[in-house]
Design a protein around this motif. Structure first.
Motif, PDB file in Angstrom:
ATOM      1  N   GLY A  23       0.884  -1.128  -0.307  1.00 25.72           N
ATOM      2  CA  GLY A  23      -0.079   0.067   0.100  1.00 25.72           C
ATOM      3  C   GLY A  23       0.876   1.390   0.087  1.00 25.72           C
ATOM      4  O   GLY A  23       0.394   2.106  -0.614  1.00 25.72           O
ATOM      5  N   LYS A  24       1.489   1.528   0.918  1.00 30.15           N
ATOM      6  CA  LYS A  24       2.792   2.406   0.834  1.00 30.15           C
ATOM      7  C   LYS A  24       3.781   2.665  -0.241  1.00 30.15           C
ATOM      8  O   LYS A  24       3.688   3.616  -0.974  1.00 30.15           O
ATOM      9  N   ILE A  25       3.917   1.575  -1.431  1.00 32.37           N
ATOM     10  CA  ILE A  25       4.824   1.346  -3.022  1.00 32.37           C
ATOM     11  C   ILE A  25       3.603   1.892  -3.413  1.00 32.37           C
ATOM     12  O   ILE A  25       3.932   3.554  -4.095  1.00 32.37           O
ATOM     13  N   LEU A  60       3.889   5.424  -5.733  1.00 37.67           N
ATOM     14  CA  LEU A  60       3.251   6.014  -7.255  1.00 37.67           C
ATOM     15  C   LEU A  60       2.295   6.905  -7.829  1.00 37.67           C
ATOM     16  O   LEU A  60       2.618   7.570  -8.271  1.00 37.67           O
ATOM     17  N   VAL A  61       1.308   7.207  -6.758  1.00 36.14           N
ATOM     18  CA  VAL A  61       0.086   8.099  -6.914  1.00 36.14           C
ATOM     19  C   VAL A  61       0.618   9.203  -6.716  1.00 36.14           C
ATOM     20  O   VAL A  61       0.851  10.088  -7.639  1.00 36.14           O
ATOM     21  N   LYS A  62       1.663   9.068  -5.842  1.00 32.54           N
ATOM     22  CA  LYS A  62       2.097  10.309  -4.985  1.00 32.54           C
ATOM     23  C   LYS A  62       2.995  10.796  -6.350  1.00 32.54           C
ATOM     24  O   LYS A  62       3.366  12.811  -6.342  1.00 32.54           O
ATOM     25  N   ASP A  63       4.104  10.248  -6.425  1.00 24.27           N
ATOM     26  CA  ASP A  63       5.332  10.730  -6.751  1.00 24.27           C
ATOM     27  C   ASP A  63       5.522  10.468  -8.259  1.00 24.27           C
ATOM     28  O   ASP A  63       6.542  11.572  -8.958  1.00 24.27           O
ATOM     29  N   LEU A  95       2.365  13.660 -13.364  1.00 27.36           N
ATOM     30  CA  LEU A  95       2.596  12.900 -14.544  1.00 27.36           C
ATOM     31  C   LEU A  95       0.809  13.282 -15.358  1.00 27.36           C
ATOM     32  O   LEU A  95       0.723  14.542 -16.514  1.00 27.36           O
ATOM     33  N   ILE A  96      -0.668  13.880 -14.381  1.00 22.89           N
ATOM     34  CA  ILE A  96      -1.474  14.423 -14.538  1.00 22.89           C
ATOM     35  C   ILE A  96      -1.116  15.930 -14.698  1.00 22.89           C
ATOM     36  O   ILE A  96      -1.883  16.597 -14.855  1.00 22.89           O
ATOM     37  N   THR A  97      -0.368  16.907 -13.680  1.00 25.86           N
ATOM     38  CA  THR A  97      -0.559  17.699 -13.230  1.00 25.86           C
ATOM     39  C   THR A  97       0.430  17.875 -14.540  1.00 25.86           C
ATOM     40  O   THR A  97      -0.093  19.483 -15.210  1.00 25.86           O
ATOM     41  N   ILE A 149      -7.461   8.916  -2.687  1.00 26.09           N
ATOM     42  CA  ILE A 149      -7.435   7.956  -1.824  1.00 26.09           C
ATOM     43  C   ILE A 149      -8.207   6.809  -2.371  1.00 26.09           C
ATOM     44  O   ILE A 149      -7.554   5.835  -3.189  1.00 26.09           O
ATOM     45  N   PHE A 150      -9.193   7.453  -3.988  1.00 25.09           N
ATOM     46  CA  PHE A 150      -9.994   6.763  -4.511  1.00 25.09           C
ATOM     47  C   PHE A 150      -8.693   6.247  -5.947  1.00 25.09           C
ATOM     48  O   PHE A 150      -8.781   5.263  -6.452  1.00 25.09           O
ATOM     49  N   LEU A 151      -7.785   7.927  -5.722  1.00 24.52           N
ATOM     50  CA  LEU A 151      -7.514   7.136  -7.061  1.00 24.52           C
ATOM     51  C   LEU A 151      -6.170   5.798  -6.316  1.00 24.52           C
ATOM     52  O   LEU A 151      -6.342   5.647  -7.559  1.00 24.52           O
ATOM     53  N   ASN A 152      -6.041   6.459  -4.961  1.00 21.92           N
ATOM     54  CA  ASN A 152      -4.594   4.673  -5.144  1.00 21.92           C
ATOM     55  C   ASN A 152      -5.516   4.097  -4.676  1.00 21.92           C
ATOM     56  O   ASN A 152      -5.012   2.791  -5.329  1.00 21.92           O
TER      57      ASN A 152
END
Length: 143
Positions: free
Chosen positions: A30-32, A36-39, A44-46, A91-94
């Motif tokens: 979950g931390k990975i 992945l989502v945050k970093d 990339l979405i930004t 959180i939903f995206l995660n």
């Protein structure tokens, strides 16, 4: 049997240990995914959306905002009722990414576990002999 002995038997059962290992690995996984989502994905979405996309700062002020505060931290510290839907989106995206990765992993593991298509087993010799006898009897003229 004492309660301590019963607990010891319960705790060292194979299924219990497997579950504990799964929970520990799941937490690390979950931390990975969070990283992945945050970093990786969010930057990339930004870039794709032209910048300025930070879902964690998306919110609605519910009720009165007497000091006309604008930042989420300031609103929460002031005790203003705030609906922070951006955190939910993150959180939903995660969750979606985690579910997709787990799906792909299970699919890959199932492909590896799937036994190769075995060649049909050779027909036993006695069956072959019976078939030859049958075919020979069919070829003989009927009397």
């Amino acid at each position: 049997m004492s309660i301590i002995q019963e607990f010891k038997e319960f705790a060292v059962k194979g299924n219990m240990m497997d579950m504990a290992i799964g929970v520990i690995i799941g937490g690390a996984f979950g931390k990975i995914i969070d990283s992945l989502v945050k970093d990786i994905i969010m930057p990339l979405i930004t870039v794709i959306t032209g910048g300025g996309v930070d879902f964690t700062q998306k919110f609605f002020v519910l009720g009165k905002n007497p000091d006309n505060l604008q930042s989420l931290d300031a609103l929460q510290k002031a005790g203003v009722n705030v609906l922070t839907y951006g955190n939910f989106i993150t959180i939903f995206l995660n969750f979606l990414i985690l579910a997709w990765v787990v799906f792909l992993m299970v699919k890959m593991i199932n492909r590896v576990r799937k036994p190769a298509e075995a060649a049909p087993a050779a027909t036993p010799e006695d069956i072959e002999l019976l078939r030859e006898i049958r075919d020979e009897l069919k070829r003989r003229p009927q009397a």
